[in-house]
Design an enzyme around this catalytic site. Sequence first.
Site, PDB file in Angstrom:
ATOM      1  N   SER A 107      39.686  29.382 -48.381  1.00  0.00           N
ATOM      2  CA  SER A 107      39.547  30.536 -49.281  1.00  0.00           C
ATOM      3  C   SER A 107      38.170  30.586 -49.925  1.00  0.00           C
ATOM      4  CB  SER A 107      40.616  30.484 -50.372  1.00  0.00           C
ATOM      5  OG  SER A 107      41.877  30.472 -49.759  1.00  0.00           O
ATOM      6  N   GLU A 133      28.771  18.451 -52.818  1.00  0.00           N
ATOM      7  CA  GLU A 133      27.479  19.095 -52.549  1.00  0.00           C
ATOM      8  C   GLU A 133      27.751  20.584 -52.407  1.00  0.00           C
ATOM      9  OE1 GLU A 133      26.598  17.042 -48.950  1.00  0.00           O
ATOM     10  OE2 GLU A 133      26.467  15.112 -49.929  1.00  0.00           O
ATOM     11  N   LYS A 173      26.603   1.388 -53.231  1.00  0.00           N
ATOM     12  CA  LYS A 173      25.913   1.956 -54.402  1.00  0.00           C
ATOM     13  C   LYS A 173      26.660   3.047 -55.144  1.00  0.00           C
ATOM     14  CE  LYS A 173      22.880   4.435 -51.168  1.00  0.00           C
ATOM     15  NZ  LYS A 173      23.357   3.750 -49.952  1.00  0.00           N
TER      16      LYS A 173
HETATM   17  O1  LIG Z   1      30.907  14.126 -50.136  1.00  0.00           O
HETATM   18  C1  LIG Z   1      30.990  12.918 -50.475  1.00  0.00           C
HETATM   19  C2  LIG Z   1      31.086  11.892 -49.524  1.00  0.00           C
HETATM   20  C3  LIG Z   1      31.170  10.584 -49.973  1.00  0.00           C
HETATM   21  N1  LIG Z   1      31.167  10.285 -51.302  1.00  0.00           N
HETATM   22  C4  LIG Z   1      31.289   8.886 -51.772  1.00  0.00           C
HETATM   23  C5  LIG Z   1      32.444   8.153 -51.070  1.00  0.00           C
HETATM   24  C6  LIG Z   1      31.771   7.321 -50.032  1.00  0.00           C
HETATM   25  O2  LIG Z   1      32.520   6.155 -49.737  1.00  0.00           O
HETATM   26  C7  LIG Z   1      30.423   7.017 -50.687  1.00  0.00           C
HETATM   27  C8  LIG Z   1      29.334   6.692 -49.720  1.00  0.00           C
HETATM   28  O3  LIG Z   1      29.218   7.724 -48.776  1.00  0.00           O
HETATM   29  P1  LIG Z   1      28.294   7.528 -47.474  1.00  0.00           P
HETATM   30  O4  LIG Z   1      28.619   6.238 -46.808  1.00  0.00           O
HETATM   31  O5  LIG Z   1      28.362   8.771 -46.660  1.00  0.00           O
HETATM   32  O6  LIG Z   1      26.859   7.473 -48.177  1.00  0.00           O
HETATM   33  P2  LIG Z   1      25.637   6.488 -47.975  1.00  0.00           P
HETATM   34  O7  LIG Z   1      24.430   7.169 -48.468  1.00  0.00           O
HETATM   35  O8  LIG Z   1      25.617   5.946 -46.572  1.00  0.00           O
HETATM   36  O9  LIG Z   1      26.037   5.347 -49.015  1.00  0.00           O
HETATM   37  P3  LIG Z   1      26.316   3.801 -48.734  1.00  0.00           P
HETATM   38  O10 LIG Z   1      25.011   3.245 -48.231  1.00  0.00           O
HETATM   39  O11 LIG Z   1      26.735   3.262 -50.067  1.00  0.00           O
HETATM   40  O12 LIG Z   1      27.407   3.743 -47.679  1.00  0.00           O
HETATM   41  O13 LIG Z   1      30.104   8.196 -51.416  1.00  0.00           O
HETATM   42  C9  LIG Z   1      31.070  11.291 -52.238  1.00  0.00           C
HETATM   43  O14 LIG Z   1      31.086  11.058 -53.444  1.00  0.00           O
HETATM   44  N2  LIG Z   1      30.976  12.583 -51.798  1.00  0.00           N
END
Ligand SMILES: O=c1ccn([C@H]2C[C@H](O)[C@@H](COP(=O)(O)OP(=O)(O)OP(=O)(O)O)O2)c(=O)[nH]1
Length: 195
Positions: A107, A133, A173
């Site tokens: 929606s 986002e 993180k």
């Molecule tokens: O739209 C989102 C997607 C994920 N997360 C949270 C949950 C997820 O477990 C964490 C890490 O996401 P991701 O692994 O995609 O990010 P990264 O930049 O690779 O972080 P990291 O290095 O801590 O894995 O962020 C959100 O808050 N919003």
Amino acid sequence: MILSDSDILSRLAEGDLVVDPIDDVDMQVQPASVDLRLGTEFLEFQRTNISCIHPNREHEVSEYVRETHVPEGDDFILHPGDFVLGTTKERVAIPDDLLATVEGRSSLGRLAVVIHATAGIVDPGYEGQITLELSNLGTAPVALTPGMRISQLVFTEMKSPADRPYGVERGSKYQGQRGPQASRLSSDPEFGGDE
Ligand SMILES: O=c1ccn([C@H]2C[C@H](O)[C@@H](COP(=O)(O)OP(=O)(O)OP(=O)(O)O)O2)c(=O)[nH]1
């Protein structure tokens, strides 16, 4: 295997899967997902004199964002072309044998509102609120109201539990994040910390 509504309710009752608060089960628990509501905090990106943002420089990222609070009952107007970070009202905790994905609601998609640009995976072991986002790909401003159902979480059962789930033990993180959180890429080991 994707969890159905009854699977989701059983895992919530067992207590290892957490989505909190769920104020109205009939409204929030969908056939194969749980609807999540928009929280009251937003991070907007402001114009800056910095020539470009280096994701590994934490101070540049924090100079780029500004926090806004919108009480429930008020609107946050998302203008065409806007990109802001929002948060879910709910805190989630994902057990080690489940993977969750954040998805939009049709929606809102039909109004050109997108709730994640790229990232959509919520890792096994993750605990916290979910940063959204938010962007408006359309041509008219759209009013978003904290408390409205904005996204949905789908749960997939993995073949085996993660050996090294997301969590402080592995330096994850975003573990425990509350409210929208800007990028913390600067803490990635390959960047060697903030300059
Ligand atoms: O739209 C989102 C997607 C994920 N997360 C949270 C949950 C997820 O477990 C964490 C890490 O996401 P991701 O692994 O995609 O990010 P990264 O930049 O690779 O972080 P990291 O290095 O801590 O894995 O962020 C959100 O808050 N919003």
